[in-house]
Design an enzyme around this catalytic site. Sequence first.
Site, PDB file in Angstrom:
ATOM      1  N   LYS A   1       0.804  -1.200   0.000  1.00 56.79           N
ATOM      2  CA  LYS A   1       0.000   0.000   0.000  1.00 56.79           C
ATOM      3  C   LYS A   1       0.851   1.269   0.000  1.00 56.79           C
ATOM      4  O   LYS A   1       0.349   2.351  -0.171  1.00 56.79           O
ATOM      5  CB  LYS A   1      -0.890   0.027   1.268  1.00 56.79           C
ATOM      6  N   GLY A   2       2.163   1.078   0.229  1.00 61.46           N
ATOM      7  CA  GLY A   2       3.040   2.226   0.425  1.00 61.46           C
ATOM      8  C   GLY A   2       3.114   3.223  -0.716  1.00 61.46           C
ATOM      9  O   GLY A   2       3.420   4.390  -0.509  1.00 61.46           O
TER      10      GLY A   2
ATOM     11  N   ASP B   1       7.124   3.189  -2.877  1.00 58.68           N
ATOM     12  CA  ASP B   1       7.535   4.258  -1.974  1.00 58.68           C
ATOM     13  C   ASP B   1       9.044   4.264  -1.749  1.00 58.68           C
ATOM     14  O   ASP B   1       9.701   5.274  -1.874  1.00 58.68           O
ATOM     15  CB  ASP B   1       6.781   4.165  -0.632  1.00 58.68           C
TER      16      ASP B   1
ATOM     17  N   ASP C   1      14.643  -0.567  -0.298  1.00 58.77           N
ATOM     18  CA  ASP C   1      15.504  -0.760   0.875  1.00 58.77           C
ATOM     19  C   ASP C   1      16.432  -1.948   0.623  1.00 58.77           C
ATOM     20  O   ASP C   1      17.459  -1.806  -0.030  1.00 58.77           O
ATOM     21  CB  ASP C   1      14.602  -0.947   2.105  1.00 58.77           C
TER      22      ASP C   1
ATOM     23  N   LYS D   1      17.104   3.788  -0.243  1.00 63.42           N
ATOM     24  CA  LYS D   1      17.998   3.552   0.907  1.00 63.42           C
ATOM     25  C   LYS D   1      19.033   2.549   0.439  1.00 63.42           C
ATOM     26  O   LYS D   1      18.887   1.348   0.649  1.00 63.42           O
ATOM     27  CB  LYS D   1      17.186   2.912   2.033  1.00 63.42           C
TER      28      LYS D   1
ATOM     29  N   PHE E   1      14.562   5.072   9.817  1.00 67.52           N
ATOM     30  CA  PHE E   1      13.218   4.557   9.589  1.00 67.52           C
ATOM     31  C   PHE E   1      12.250   5.723   9.430  1.00 67.52           C
ATOM     32  O   PHE E   1      12.108   6.560  10.313  1.00 67.52           O
ATOM     33  CB  PHE E   1      12.773   3.637  10.729  1.00 67.52           C
TER      34      PHE E   1
ATOM     35  N   ARG F   1       0.642   6.383   7.422  1.00 68.13           N
ATOM     36  CA  ARG F   1       0.730   6.445   5.958  1.00 68.13           C
ATOM     37  C   ARG F   1       0.134   7.737   5.412  1.00 68.13           C
ATOM     38  O   ARG F   1       0.484   8.187   4.335  1.00 68.13           O
ATOM     39  CB  ARG F   1      -0.055   5.290   5.324  1.00 68.13           C
TER      40      ARG F   1
HETATM   41  P1  IMP Z   1      12.720  -3.928   0.778  1.00 72.72           P
HETATM   42  O1  IMP Z   1      11.941  -5.129   0.350  1.00 72.72           O
HETATM   43  O2  IMP Z   1      13.632  -4.225   1.930  1.00 72.72           O
HETATM   44  O3  IMP Z   1      13.413  -3.199  -0.339  1.00 72.72           O
HETATM   45  O4  IMP Z   1      11.726  -2.924   1.449  1.00 72.72           O
HETATM   46  C1  IMP Z   1      10.716  -2.350   0.786  1.00 72.72           C
HETATM   47  C2  IMP Z   1       9.530  -2.191   1.674  1.00 72.72           C
HETATM   48  O5  IMP Z   1       9.875  -2.165   3.075  1.00 72.72           O
HETATM   49  C3  IMP Z   1       8.889  -0.883   1.371  1.00 72.72           C
HETATM   50  O6  IMP Z   1       7.913  -1.024   0.362  1.00 72.72           O
HETATM   51  C4  IMP Z   1       8.317  -0.493   2.699  1.00 72.72           C
HETATM   52  O7  IMP Z   1       7.017  -1.049   2.832  1.00 72.72           O
HETATM   53  C5  IMP Z   1       9.214  -1.126   3.730  1.00 72.72           C
HETATM   54  N1  IMP Z   1      10.195  -0.154   4.278  1.00 72.72           N
HETATM   55  C6  IMP Z   1      11.529  -0.144   4.105  1.00 72.72           C
HETATM   56  N2  IMP Z   1      12.095   0.884   4.768  1.00 72.72           N
HETATM   57  C7  IMP Z   1      11.086   1.540   5.371  1.00 72.72           C
HETATM   58  C8  IMP Z   1      11.015   2.714   6.206  1.00 72.72           C
HETATM   59  O8  IMP Z   1      11.998   3.394   6.531  1.00 72.72           O
HETATM   60  N3  IMP Z   1       9.776   3.074   6.636  1.00 72.72           N
HETATM   61  C9  IMP Z   1       8.651   2.388   6.305  1.00 72.72           C
HETATM   62  N4  IMP Z   1       8.659   1.305   5.521  1.00 72.72           N
HETATM   63  C10 IMP Z   1       9.872   0.878   5.063  1.00 72.72           C
HETATM   64 MG    MG Z   2       5.665  -1.047   0.958  1.00 78.44          MG
END
Ligand code: IMP
Ligand code: MG
Length: 178
Positions: free
Chosen positions: A46-47, A103, A106, A134, A155, A168
């Site tokens: 949903k981000g 959004d 990471d 990130k 975060f 959100r």
């Molecule tokens: P990844 O799969 O580790 O790349 O992370 C992606 C997902 O993790 C994003 O779509 C977010 O939902 C969540 N996420 C990663 N870092 C943050 C943060 O700092 N705040 C909130 N959600 C995060």
């Molecule tokens: Mg997300």
Amino acid sequence: MDNNVEKDIESVLLTQEQIRQKVSEMVRRIDTDYRGKELVMIAVLKGSVLFLADLVRGFKRPLEFDFIGVSSYEGGKVSTGVVRLDKEIAIDIKGKNVLVVDDILDTGRTLGFVKHYLQKFEPKEIKICVLVNKEVNRAIDVDADYWGFKIPDVFIVGYGMDFENNYRHLPYIGILKR
Ligand code: IMP
Ligand code: MG
């Protein structure tokens, strides 16, 4: 019950105005790159919803968008990094130019999974567009073709991003109090 979530915000990392300016820059870049091409955006629930809503309103060109739903499977206290599909796409992307919108990038696990899933439908190409990048935590070899802000390992919440499904709806991006 306290009804103002702003008391939980330590500081504002990116203001509404900074986000607004960045989103219009990104629209200009994407608009130029996709001139003469079809554009199908697939946004990750949903981000991505606030970002997507602002992004698409910047375009005059034709475009299509749809959503995919994914979540990270939590095994105990620590995230296992396993991503689960919650909602399939409902449009045909075969032979299309797909731009995945999220959004934040990471570890890359989410978008790595999404890319792999979308490849099954044989799109012409898949590119990735995120508002926040990130880079320090990357565990999977995925990169953003379009990104708005590079941030360190903090975060953040707001503008689509949550902590335990709250925050959100904040129109800016902030750092939560610990
Ligand atoms: P990844 O799969 O580790 O790349 O992370 C992606 C997902 O993790 C994003 O779509 C977010 O939902 C969540 N996420 C990663 N870092 C943050 C943060 O700092 N705040 C909130 N959600 C995060
Ligand atoms: Mg997300």
